[in-house]
Write a protein that holds these residues in place. Structure first.
Motif, short mmCIF file in Angstrom:
data_model
loop_
_atom_site.label_atom_id
_atom_site.label_comp_id
_atom_site.label_asym_id
_atom_site.label_seq_id
_atom_site.Cartn_x
_atom_site.Cartn_y
_atom_site.Cartn_z
N VAL A 42 0.43 -0.78 -0.35
CA VAL A 42 -0.33 -0.12 -0.15
C VAL A 42 0.92 0.86 0.43
N VAL A 43 0.40 2.57 -0.25
CA VAL A 43 0.73 3.45 -0.22
C VAL A 43 0.49 4.28 0.62
N VAL A 44 1.23 4.81 1.51
CA VAL A 44 0.53 5.47 2.72
C VAL A 44 1.52 6.83 3.23
N VAL A 45 0.80 7.55 4.07
CA VAL A 45 1.35 9.09 4.18
C VAL A 45 1.63 8.71 5.06
N GLU A 46 2.72 9.29 5.95
CA GLU A 46 4.01 9.55 6.29
C GLU A 46 3.26 10.86 7.08
N ARG A 47 2.51 11.03 9.03
CA ARG A 47 2.99 12.17 9.22
C ARG A 47 3.80 12.00 10.05
N ARG A 48 3.95 13.38 10.04
CA ARG A 48 5.34 14.12 10.57
C ARG A 48 5.41 14.38 12.52
N ALA A 124 22.41 26.46 8.24
CA ALA A 124 22.02 24.80 8.17
C ALA A 124 21.88 24.36 9.56
N ILE A 125 21.45 25.00 10.93
CA ILE A 125 20.60 24.68 11.82
C ILE A 125 18.98 25.24 11.46
N PHE A 126 19.14 26.08 10.73
CA PHE A 126 17.28 26.34 10.45
C PHE A 126 16.80 25.24 9.67
N ILE A 127 18.13 25.25 8.21
CA ILE A 127 17.35 24.12 7.40
C ILE A 127 17.43 23.05 7.98
N THR A 128 18.27 22.45 9.04
CA THR A 128 18.13 20.56 9.20
C THR A 128 16.65 21.06 9.88
N ARG A 129 16.49 21.67 11.28
CA ARG A 129 15.54 21.81 11.70
C ARG A 129 13.67 22.26 10.62
N LEU A 130 13.68 23.07 10.36
CA LEU A 130 13.10 22.69 8.97
C LEU A 130 12.55 21.75 8.16
N ASP A 131 12.00 21.48 8.22
CA ASP A 131 11.25 20.17 7.55
C ASP A 131 11.15 20.74 6.03
N LEU A 135 10.08 22.86 3.63
CA LEU A 135 10.82 23.28 2.03
C LEU A 135 9.99 23.51 0.85
N ARG A 136 10.29 22.18 0.32
CA ARG A 136 9.48 21.82 -0.65
C ARG A 136 7.97 22.97 -0.97
N SER A 137 7.07 23.16 -0.61
CA SER A 137 6.54 23.63 -0.51
C SER A 137 6.46 25.15 -0.81
N TYR A 138 7.87 25.83 -0.14
CA TYR A 138 8.21 27.09 -0.61
C TYR A 138 8.94 26.92 -2.14
N GLN A 427 21.02 16.54 7.02
CA GLN A 427 20.84 16.92 7.91
C GLN A 427 18.77 16.37 8.11
N SER A 428 18.94 17.45 7.53
CA SER A 428 17.34 17.31 7.47
C SER A 428 16.63 16.11 6.89
N VAL A 429 17.21 15.00 5.88
CA VAL A 429 16.70 14.72 5.78
C VAL A 429 16.93 13.07 6.29
N HIS A 430 17.86 13.17 6.89
CA HIS A 430 18.91 11.93 7.53
C HIS A 430 17.89 12.04 9.01
N ILE A 431 17.61 13.00 9.63
CA ILE A 431 16.57 13.27 10.50
C ILE A 431 15.25 12.48 10.65
N ARG A 432 14.84 12.93 9.23
CA ARG A 432 13.54 12.01 8.96
C ARG A 432 13.65 10.60 8.60
N SER A 433 14.95 10.46 7.86
CA SER A 433 15.13 8.70 6.87
C SER A 433 14.24 7.96 8.28
N ARG A 434 14.49 6.92 7.51
CA ARG A 434 14.09 5.73 7.97
C ARG A 434 14.41 4.89 9.81
N GLN A 435 15.58 5.92 10.06
CA GLN A 435 16.19 4.92 11.02
C GLN A 435 15.72 5.64 12.33
#
Lengths: 435, 780
Positions: A42-48, A124-131, A135-138, A427-435
């Motif tokens: 199934v295709v799922v949508v993840e909630r932050r 970098a910190i600002f971008i990391t904390r920003l999901d 960012l994609r929507s902006y 980092q932003s991608v990392h933080i929200r990665s699968r691990q």
């Protein structure tokens, strides 16, 4: 109709509303590591995960920060930081004697470079904390701003350096190089376009490909007009990398690479390239070509690097560096300072740290939770990899000279900010990665 | 598992495979860089380190001291001294905030130059605003530029003391030529001068050759001829420098090696006397209202060809070259209206030899069998060819005389008749160019129209007239003349003159290829287009004197090393034999012996002790259309045992006897120690008359360089000794339009534009013909 209505929601999945864009955006992800037997169909949508509790609860905030900090890729951040600090030494060494000779404060570049790093890390910190998904929507907005600045830099408002009209003057003597930020927005734009492809398809459709290339074409064209061949090539490598990661068909990839080569060949044959670009190419093919002119720079840089030997001549001790024999040594040829004053050890440290950053970057791409993250991370990796290889390669005489800075090391605000934004994205991608 | 799942799964795996591919690719790039860096820094590192040392190692070049030029007794004619030179380091100026404007302005005040003048001096040759060659800077773009040479000690020391106030400016001691002028001997033209090495010359020398560090090179005279021997090897010190330019260590030190010394055959005392004699002769002629715009005297040993003295007028002080000549001075030196003081008229001056040439037709006549030594031939006041009359000098008639007497009294008409006969025998107007022309061939046999090979550069070849030469001349100038024949000379005033010129041009265009009887007649007495140089004539007379051997004239005697060892001895060199038998030579000699006793120059030699030392001579008065005649005096002495040959020429100087005679007499008096009619060999300037003893041992020490203080800038336009010191308005006699016989502008022997006065046509009247020569190469 909401997204939830259309999807089977399991309890280990969270659903959120994405900010509205022109099209409903679907982030595709799976919760578990890819394993053929347990993979859901199934295709799922993840909630932050939402911050809970009282926003004014200080201890909670600190805890949250510590938690956040513990989740970043420390190896990646450490490598980038060490590289930046090492670069600061090199920039200082390359500029202090020149500044002193001119009767200026020998620490001018040192302080400015350090300030650039601080700003870069903050970004970098600002971008990391920003999901990154926020960012994609902006992305369209940021893309628009950068495009405007790429236009403006071509107008009389832009400032030329070495024949490239690529700088916008800012107050207090600072300048901004929009081409550096173009690299970031191309990554975001392509990742945005290619990650929202139709559910269930393996590879981007022809329509997606055209759409993606159109997003990349604008910045490339404007950068070429400056003309800044180096940045254009970096953007090109980003495009190729993202397409590769987006599962674009080999046919498409070969076609793009082939047409880039064909265009380059035509440019040389038809004389579209500027004289200086041809000269650089000639010099690359025959290093002894025009030793007093174009070849001088690379020749002196190679003398510096070769003269460093294994251990180097010592900080502030390099003949070539302290004698100011290598032009643009704090920017494009900063690697030669490491080569001369720290020898092969210094060169290996720079190459090694960049290798670590790239290694971690690919790892993050592979572990990304969703296509957007994977594409962004891949784009960043390809950008840094190509730019570093081109820069060090031209210092070592195995690549033709195109004016690209060495990420994290070269002097230059825009370049430093862009490099740290890249870290922030990873980092932003990392933080929200699968691990 | 559903097919959809499968498909998605494979897609995911493919994506991951691709990322692994990217990873592998990137890591291989990283590895490439590491390998390349290791290769460059460790494997090939030493190559780069040696290249790097080229950047931080500086070469300090110490100019070598040039060898001295000394006379045969070791008296220095050209020596060395130290000169204070001001240099400016452009790189250092560039680092100053105002680009050095302030420093240069201050420096200019010290040197008496404006800021712009200094800036112009620093511009490399060929760039905008730079001075002309050889005044512009042609050194390395990175080397400090010399902006002033030979500054006074006050200025130089002042600059040294205030070093801080003049960053980038340095005062250095450099060797410079000095001219001790023993016995007044300058020998300006023979010695020659030095000039900066040009960029083009440097290109031909490999960079690692120490010769590439030479700054000055001989440009003329002995300085040029023996440059290689004189210049030595500059010292090159390779030092490691810190980035501030301070010397850290000496890597290599090759001290400068001074050049060898050049011993010449010149005798300083005799040279001084010769120069003065020439100057006096020129002044004297000018006092008589003649332009006397150039002249030369040469003294040679007849038995070796060695040159004892050589003087050219007008002359100038050799110091003008030291430290770079000023543009204004250079212009004056090359000004043909001033007689081209730069040119050595002894070797480069060409003049119609006139009667001094007559020994040649005499020898030719005897050799042909048409004339005999005992025969008598009539010397009427004129000789007619068709309707034309060719007159004797001042239309004198000498009745029936021998060839010998014809030489002594310089009868023209006997030689006119001889030339006419020979011309007819060769076929007259129809004669082919390959005809065996007796007089022409004899002249060639006497060494004319050929360089003597004297060891002074810039020798002119000269010209003889004959059928082939006429044809060549015609082919060369035909186009110009034929154009003029059609278009006339609209620029010439008055109209009558223009018409006359046009008729010459028409004539030449129509029949200029014909070698007419009149041409042959003029050639026989050394007129027409015949041109010779003083050194050619003196070499020829020396050959007659010594019994027929033509020796190469040589100024240099030996090259002597710094420790006094003879490196090369220059021995007399025979370059030919006169093509006549010894009887004919004796006949010519005895004929010439009468000249100073009873012949054309007996006035100049009144009271001379002829019985003991008889000077054999031939005077000449060469006529040049539109100009005063050229005075010639060729001689040797003593007649019975010839030792020395002396030839004097003064262009536009009147008659040979009157202008040159007294000058030559003074020289012989000095050589033989004659006062009035008394001979005292001990008073001879050559010392007991014993010239050419052993080669003098000369050693030079480097300390001499620093010892002599500079006496300030010496070169100024007023230093040029122009030839018009007399108050008489002689300048007006030189028509501005007429080009001088020593015009330097066209290259040797080429005439690009028609020169009306050269149209020598016997048909137009009299024996007045022209020889309008150009000079040899003299420009640096």
């Amino acid at each position: 109709m909401t997204i939830q209505d259309d999807l089977e929601v399991r309890d280990n999945l969270r659903v959120i509303e994405m900010p509205a864009t022109d099209k409903p955006t679907i982030v595709v992800s799976v919760d578990e590591p890819a394993s053929p037997s347990t993979r859901p169909d199934v295709v799922v949508v993840e909630r932050r995960p939402q911050a809970t509790g009282d926003k004014w609860n200080l201890s909670g905030k600190i805890r949250e920060n510590i938690k956040w900090f513990s989740r970043i890729d420390l190896v990646l951040a450490g490598a980038a930081l060490v590289l930046s600090i090492f670069g600061t030494l090199l920039v200082w060494s390359a500029t202090r004697s020149r500044l002193e000779a001119a009767g200026d404060d020998p620490n001018t570049f040192l302080t400015r470079h350090a300030l650039n790093i601080v700003i870069g890390v903050a970004l970098a910190i600002f971008i990391t904390r920003l999901d990154y998904r926020t960012l994609r929507s902006y992305t369209p907005i940021v893309y628009g701003v950068v495009m405007v600045s790429l236009f403006v830099v071509l107008t009389p408002l832009g400032v030329s350096q070495n024949g490239t009209k690529g700088w916008l003057p800012l107050p207090a003597g600072f300048t901004m190089q929009p081409a550096e930020f173009a690299k970031v927005v191309v990554i975001l734009a392509l990742a945005m376009v290619l990650s929202e492809r139709e559910v269930g398809r393996d590879e981007p459709s022809t329509h997606d490909m055209r759409y993606a290339l159109a997003w990349a074409a604008g910045p490339v064209a404007l950068v070429m007009l400056q003309p800044d061949l180096g940045s254009a090539l970096v953007i090109g490598s980003i495009v190729i990398g993202i397409l590769l990661a987006a599962n674009a068909s080999t046919k498409w990839l070969l076609g793009i690479v082939g047409s880039v080569f064909a265009a380059g060949f035509l440019a040389v044959v038809l004389g579209i390239l500027d004289r200086y670009q041809l000269d650089r190419l000639l010099t690359f093919m025959d290093p002894s070509h025009d030793l007093q002119g174009v070849g001088y720079n690379t020749h002196q840089a190679r003398i510096a690097i070769g003269g460093g030997g294994l251990w180097g001549q010592g900080l502030f001790q390099g003949n070539q560096t302290q004698g100011a024999f290598v032009p643009y040594q704090q920017t494009d040829f900063v690697f030669s300072v490491a080569g001369e004053e720290f020898g092969l050890i210094g060169a290996a440290v720079i190459i090694g740290l960049l290798g670590v950053i790239l290694w971690r970057g690919i790892h993050i791409a592979r572990q990304a939770r969703d296509p957007f993250g994977r594409l962004v991370a891949t784009g960043v990796v390809c950008w840094l990899a190509f730019q570093a290889f081109e820069n060090i390669g031209m210092n070592l005489g195995i690549m033709p000279v195109t004016g690209v800075p060495l990420p994290f090391v070269s002097y230059g605000g825009s370049s430093m900010f862009a490099a740290w934004i890249a870290i922030g994205l990873l980092q932003s991608v990392h933080i929200r990665s699968r691990q | 598992m559903s097919s959809r799942m499968k498909r998605q799964l494979t897609a995911a795996m493919r994506r991951d495979r691709r990322l692994i591919l990217v990873q592998v690719l990137i890591m291989s790039l990283v590895a490439t860089l590491l390998v390349r860096a290791a290769w460059m820094q460790v494997a090939e590192g030493s190559n780069y380190r040696s290249a790097a040392s080229g950047n931080s190692v500086r070469e300090i070049v110490t100019p070598a001291q040039r060898g001295l030029i000394v006379d045969q007794n070791g008296r220095p004619i050209v020596a060395n001294r130290a000169s204070l030179t001001i240099t400016v380091d452009r790189n250092e100026l560039g680092r100053q905030k105002d680009g050095g404007t302030k420093v240069l302005t201050k420096l200019g005040k010290q040197l008496g130059l404006s800021h712009d003048e200094i800036v112009n001096r620093m511009k490399p040759c060929g760039t905008e605003g730079a001075l002309k060659q050889p005044l512009c800077w042609n050194g390395s773009p990175n080397a400090p530029v010399e902006v002033a040479n030979d500054v006074s000690q006050e200025v130089g020391l002042g600059l040294m003391e205030q070093g801080r106030a003049f960053p980038g400016v340095r005062a250095e001691l450099r060797p410079a030529r000095s001219f001790p002028k023993p016995s007044g001997a300058r020998a300006t033209h023979v010695s020659g001068y030095l000039g900066k090495v040009t960029e083009d010359e440097l290109k031909e020398i490999p960079e690692d050759d120490p010769r590439s560090k030479i700054e000055l090179i001989g440009r003329s005279g002995l300085e040029s001829q023996y440059d290689e021997e004189l210049r030595g090897t500059p010292g090159v010190q390779r030092v490691g420098v810190t980035r501030n330019g301070a010397i850290a260590n000496v890597l290599e030190d090759n001290p400068a090696q001074a050049g060898s010394n050049l011993v010449t055959n010149l005798d300083a005392k005799l040279q001084g006397i010769t120069e003065k004699a020439l100057a006096d002769a020129v002044k004297d002629a000018q006092r008589r209202g003649l332009p006397a715009d150039s002249g030369a005297i040469i003294v040679q040993d007849v038995n070796t060809g060695r040159v004892l003295a050589s003087a050219s007028a007008p002359t100038y002080e050799p110091e003008v070259w030291v430290g770079g000549i000023k543009e204004k001075v250079y212009k004056q030196l090359t000004d043909s209206k001033k007689g081209t003081p730069l040119m050595d008229h002894v070797v480069s001056g060409l003049y119609p030899p006139a009667s001094t040439f007559k020994v040649i037709p005499t020898a030719a006549g005897l050799k042909s069998g048409m004339y005999s030594k005992t025969g008598s031939y009539s010397c009427p006041s004129y000789y007619s060819v068709g309707s034309q009359r060719f007159h004797n000098y001042e239309a004198e008639s000498h009745g029936s005389i021998s060839l010998s007497e014809a030489l002594a009294v310089s009868c023209d008409t006997i030689f006119y008749e001889m030339a006419h006969k020979m011309w007819n025998a060769d076929g007259g107007l129809k004669g082919k160019p390959d005809k065996d022309e007796l007089i022409l061939n004899m002249a060639r046999g006497f060494g004319l129209a050929r360089k003597t090979g004297i060891d002074v550069p810039g020798e002119a070849t000269g010209r003889l007239v004959g059928r082939q030469a006429r044809l060549d001349l015609f082919n060369e100038r035909r186009q110009d003349y034929c154009k003029r024949a059609k278009d006339g000379y609209p620029e010439v005033e008055p109209q009558s003159q223009a018409e006359l010129l046009q008729s010459y041009a028409k004539d030449f265009c129509a029949e200029g290829d014909q070698f007419r009887a009149g041409d042959a007649l003029n050639a026989a007495i050394g007129q027409g287009d015949t041109l010779t140089s003083p050194i050619q004539m003196n070499t020829m007379y020396a050959a007659i004197a010594n019994g027929g051997t033509i020796y190469k004239p040589q100024v240099a005697r030996a090259i002597v090393g710094r420790e006094g060892q003879v490196e090369r001895s220059i021995e007399p060199e025979e370059i030919g034999k006169l093509p006549i038998d010894s009887d004919t030579i004796s006949y010519l000699k005895s004929s010439l012996a009468k000249t100073t006793i009873s012949g054309t120059s007996h006035n100049a030699f009144l009271g001379f002790p002829h019985s003991k030392i008889n000077v054999a001579a031939k005077t000449g008065t060469g006529e040049v259309a539109g100009k005063k005649s050229t005075a010639w005096f060729a001689s040797f002495a003593p007649y019975d045992k010839p030792q020395y040959a002396v030839t004097c020429v003064v262009a536009q100087g009147g008659t040979g006897a009157e202008t040159c005679g007294p000058a030559v007499r003074k020289i012989y008096e000095a050589i033989f120690g004659i006062t009035g009619s008394k001979i005292d060999p001990s008073k001879s300037v050559l010392g007991q008359g014993a010239a050419f003893g052993d080669i003098p041992a000369i050693t030079t020490e480097d300390s001499e360089l620093a010892a002599q203080p500079s006496n300030g800038p010496t070169a100024s336009p007023s230093d040029i000794e122009t030839i018009k010191p007399s108050p008489t308005p002689t300048a007006s006699t030189t028509s501005p339009g007429a080009s001088s016989g020593t015009s330097p502008s066209p290259s040797n022997g080429s005439f690009s534009t028609p020169r009306p006065l050269e149209a020598t046509r016997p048909s137009s009247s009299s024996s007045t013909s022209t020889g309008n020569g150009s000079t040899g190469r003299f420009l640096p």
